[in-house]
Structure formats: C-alpha cells, structure tokens
Design a protein around this motif. Sequence first.
Motif, mmCIF file in Angstrom:
data_model
loop_
_atom_site.group_PDB
_atom_site.id
_atom_site.type_symbol
_atom_site.label_atom_id
_atom_site.label_comp_id
_atom_site.label_asym_id
_atom_site.label_seq_id
_atom_site.Cartn_x
_atom_site.Cartn_y
_atom_site.Cartn_z
ATOM 1 N N LEU A 1 0.694 -1.360 0.040
ATOM 2 C CA LEU A 1 -0.175 0.087 -0.097
ATOM 3 C C LEU A 1 0.722 1.357 0.096
ATOM 4 O O LEU A 1 2.007 1.437 0.560
ATOM 5 C CB LEU A 1 -0.881 0.093 1.342
ATOM 6 N N PRO A 2 0.285 2.358 -0.537
ATOM 7 C CA PRO A 2 1.317 3.403 -0.470
ATOM 8 C C PRO A 2 1.224 4.292 0.700
ATOM 9 O O PRO A 2 0.456 4.000 1.769
ATOM 10 C CB PRO A 2 0.143 4.627 -1.367
ATOM 11 N N GLU A 3 2.432 4.916 1.048
ATOM 12 C CA GLU A 3 2.902 5.776 2.408
ATOM 13 C C GLU A 3 1.563 6.313 2.761
ATOM 14 O O GLU A 3 1.463 6.456 4.061
ATOM 15 C CB GLU A 3 4.073 6.286 2.076
ATOM 16 N N GLU A 4 0.950 7.181 1.732
ATOM 17 C CA GLU A 4 -0.126 8.149 2.174
ATOM 18 C C GLU A 4 -1.043 7.225 3.067
ATOM 19 O O GLU A 4 -1.714 8.025 3.804
ATOM 20 C CB GLU A 4 -0.395 8.973 1.114
ATOM 21 N N LEU A 5 -1.461 6.255 2.388
ATOM 22 C CA LEU A 5 -2.563 5.469 2.909
ATOM 23 C C LEU A 5 -2.203 5.028 4.399
ATOM 24 O O LEU A 5 -2.920 5.085 5.346
ATOM 25 C CB LEU A 5 -3.013 4.284 2.140
ATOM 26 N N LEU A 6 -0.906 4.336 4.571
ATOM 27 C CA LEU A 6 -0.588 3.828 5.538
ATOM 28 C C LEU A 6 -0.409 5.029 6.727
ATOM 29 O O LEU A 6 -0.657 4.693 8.020
ATOM 30 C CB LEU A 6 0.852 2.963 5.573
ATOM 31 N N ASP A 7 -0.037 6.099 6.536
ATOM 32 C CA ASP A 7 0.052 7.161 7.398
ATOM 33 C C ASP A 7 -1.405 7.541 8.113
ATOM 34 O O ASP A 7 -1.493 7.872 9.096
ATOM 35 C CB ASP A 7 0.735 8.513 6.655
ATOM 36 N N ARG A 8 -2.328 7.259 7.170
ATOM 37 C CA ARG A 8 -3.687 7.677 7.751
ATOM 38 C C ARG A 8 -4.161 6.457 8.715
ATOM 39 O O ARG A 8 -5.262 6.800 9.489
ATOM 40 C CB ARG A 8 -4.787 7.658 6.426
ATOM 41 N N MET A 9 -3.658 5.183 8.796
ATOM 42 C CA MET A 9 -4.164 4.243 9.489
ATOM 43 C C MET A 9 -3.694 4.342 10.947
ATOM 44 O O MET A 9 -2.666 4.937 11.302
ATOM 45 C CB MET A 9 -3.765 2.883 9.014
ATOM 46 N N ASP A 10 -4.630 3.901 11.911
ATOM 47 C CA ASP A 10 -4.402 3.770 13.307
ATOM 48 C C ASP A 10 -3.238 2.587 13.435
ATOM 49 O O ASP A 10 -2.350 2.794 14.293
ATOM 50 C CB ASP A 10 -5.485 3.649 14.273
ATOM 51 N N ILE A 11 -3.463 1.666 12.823
ATOM 52 C CA ILE A 11 -2.989 0.277 12.940
ATOM 53 C C ILE A 11 -2.802 -0.374 11.411
ATOM 54 O O ILE A 11 -3.801 -0.465 10.777
ATOM 55 C CB ILE A 11 -3.351 -0.593 14.039
ATOM 56 N N VAL A 12 -1.852 -0.788 11.247
ATOM 57 C CA VAL A 12 -1.306 -1.669 10.002
ATOM 58 C C VAL A 12 -0.817 -2.715 10.419
ATOM 59 O O VAL A 12 0.404 -3.107 11.126
ATOM 60 C CB VAL A 12 -0.312 -0.807 9.326
ATOM 61 N N LEU A 13 -1.486 -4.036 9.934
ATOM 62 C CA LEU A 13 -1.111 -5.283 9.933
ATOM 63 C C LEU A 13 -0.737 -5.815 8.498
ATOM 64 O O LEU A 13 -1.004 -5.039 7.608
ATOM 65 C CB LEU A 13 -2.247 -6.377 10.411
ATOM 66 N N ALA A 14 0.256 -6.901 8.578
ATOM 67 C CA ALA A 14 0.730 -7.295 7.361
ATOM 68 C C ALA A 14 0.965 -8.814 7.388
ATOM 69 O O ALA A 14 1.401 -9.357 8.317
ATOM 70 C CB ALA A 14 2.259 -6.487 6.952
ATOM 71 N N GLY A 15 0.707 -9.532 6.247
ATOM 72 C CA GLY A 15 0.744 -10.807 6.241
ATOM 73 C C GLY A 15 0.755 -11.288 4.828
ATOM 74 O O GLY A 15 0.415 -10.674 3.861
ATOM 75 N N PHE A 16 1.078 -12.658 4.591
ATOM 76 C CA PHE A 16 1.027 -13.438 3.449
ATOM 77 C C PHE A 16 -0.267 -14.040 2.875
ATOM 78 O O PHE A 16 -1.015 -14.344 3.859
ATOM 79 C CB PHE A 16 2.047 -14.375 3.375
#
Length: 239
Positions: free
Chosen positions: A86-101
Amino acid sequence: MKLEADLHTHTIASGHAYSTLNEMVATAREKGLKMLAITDHDNRMPGGPDLEYFFNMAIWPREIQGVRVLRGVETNIVDDVRGVDLPEELLDRMDIVLAGFHADAGYLGHSVEENTRAMVAALRNPKVHIITHPGNPRFPVDLKKVVLAAKEYGKVLEINNSSFLVRPKSAPRCLELARLARRYGVPVAINSDAHICFQVGDCSEAVQLAVQAGIEEDAVLNSSAVRVRDYLARHGKVI
C-alpha cells in the motif's frame, strides 16, 4: 488470560467476510472488549475494497457503543524491499497496520529464504505494526530469524486464532513461534481474525497455545488497551 482488545477483524468490506461494522462493534461490547481494530483486506485481495474505503475511514467515530474503534488495514507482504503493497499516504492515515502473506495477492516467493526476507522487510517497514499469522505453513519462514527481526525493530507477532480453524496445520509452527517469542522477549498479539461478528474476541485456542508456550499476560500486547495505546504511540500513532 483476559484480552481487552481484538486487533485483527474483518467486515463485509473485505469481500469474503459477513458482518457490518456495527455488528462487529456490538459483539465486542457484549464480550467486554474495550478496543476493536477493523483491519479489512486491501484491494489486492479478491473482493477487497477500493483504496478510497480506507481513506474514508476518517469519518468513523472514535468510539462506537462505548468501544474504542481503530481504523486499520491488513495489507499484503509482497516483496523484500518495503515489504507491503500500500502507498505511504494511506498507511500514514491508519491507526494500525497489519501485514501478512495471502494467496492470490501479489506475492511471488516460493522458498523459505524468500519468504523470510519478505517478512523481515515488512517488520523493518516503520509503517507496519503487527505481522499476521506468521506460522502459516503455506508461506513457511525461518521463525527464529523472524522473531529476532521483530525484536530488532520493536514489532509484534501475532498468534492467530482463526489459524486453528482455516489453517489447521499451523499449530506446530505457531507453538514454535510462541516459544521463540518468549525466549527472546518479543511481544505477541493474540487476535481472532474474525470474519463474522460471532468470532470477535474469540481467541480461546490461541490463548491456550500461548499459555502452553509459557507466555505471560504482560507479554501479550492486547491484554491491555493501555498497552496497545502505548505501543502505537511509540510508533507515532495517537489513538
């Protein structure tokens, strides 16, 4: 072991889940949770929402039915450079970011070494807070390297309750991961990965495994809503 937050849940926006935001929150309230993260899949997942869905989360109330609601995303690990898609701009807007395969979501690695490099890249990414279902046998990683990377970058690894339902061969690897996390002092999050409201806060299998591995309650991020706030604050998020 009591949990005050569920940090990995999906609404109908994910395309393959079954409940609305209000239904998820209502169940969280009924089960006594203080905090709920809605972490729908992004648009690389078949049926996932357009990215505008995540930008528009800004209109959500901070509290619904007395439950603190976190605006989040479960993004996909896709490479060994920045890890996620995901783009940095969107990740910056999130309270929490999870990532997985996730299958069919853009990841092309085929070996333990490739998988490990990609997961470590996600851990290294300052925008990512929690790695989801790292014990998934479909995408095997070097668990010790992953745990040590989580320690180095100050990140959290998940013990995923739904793995015991939809990824039943995960249990041995989840147990190994939990034991390594305890040995090296890496915190874990015990989450439902709920795809229907009835699963919200249901982490009984994951809790049992964590106890078996010797993990204490104070090493579980979401055993305290205050601990979640403090952890996210250290990563620049005020919730």
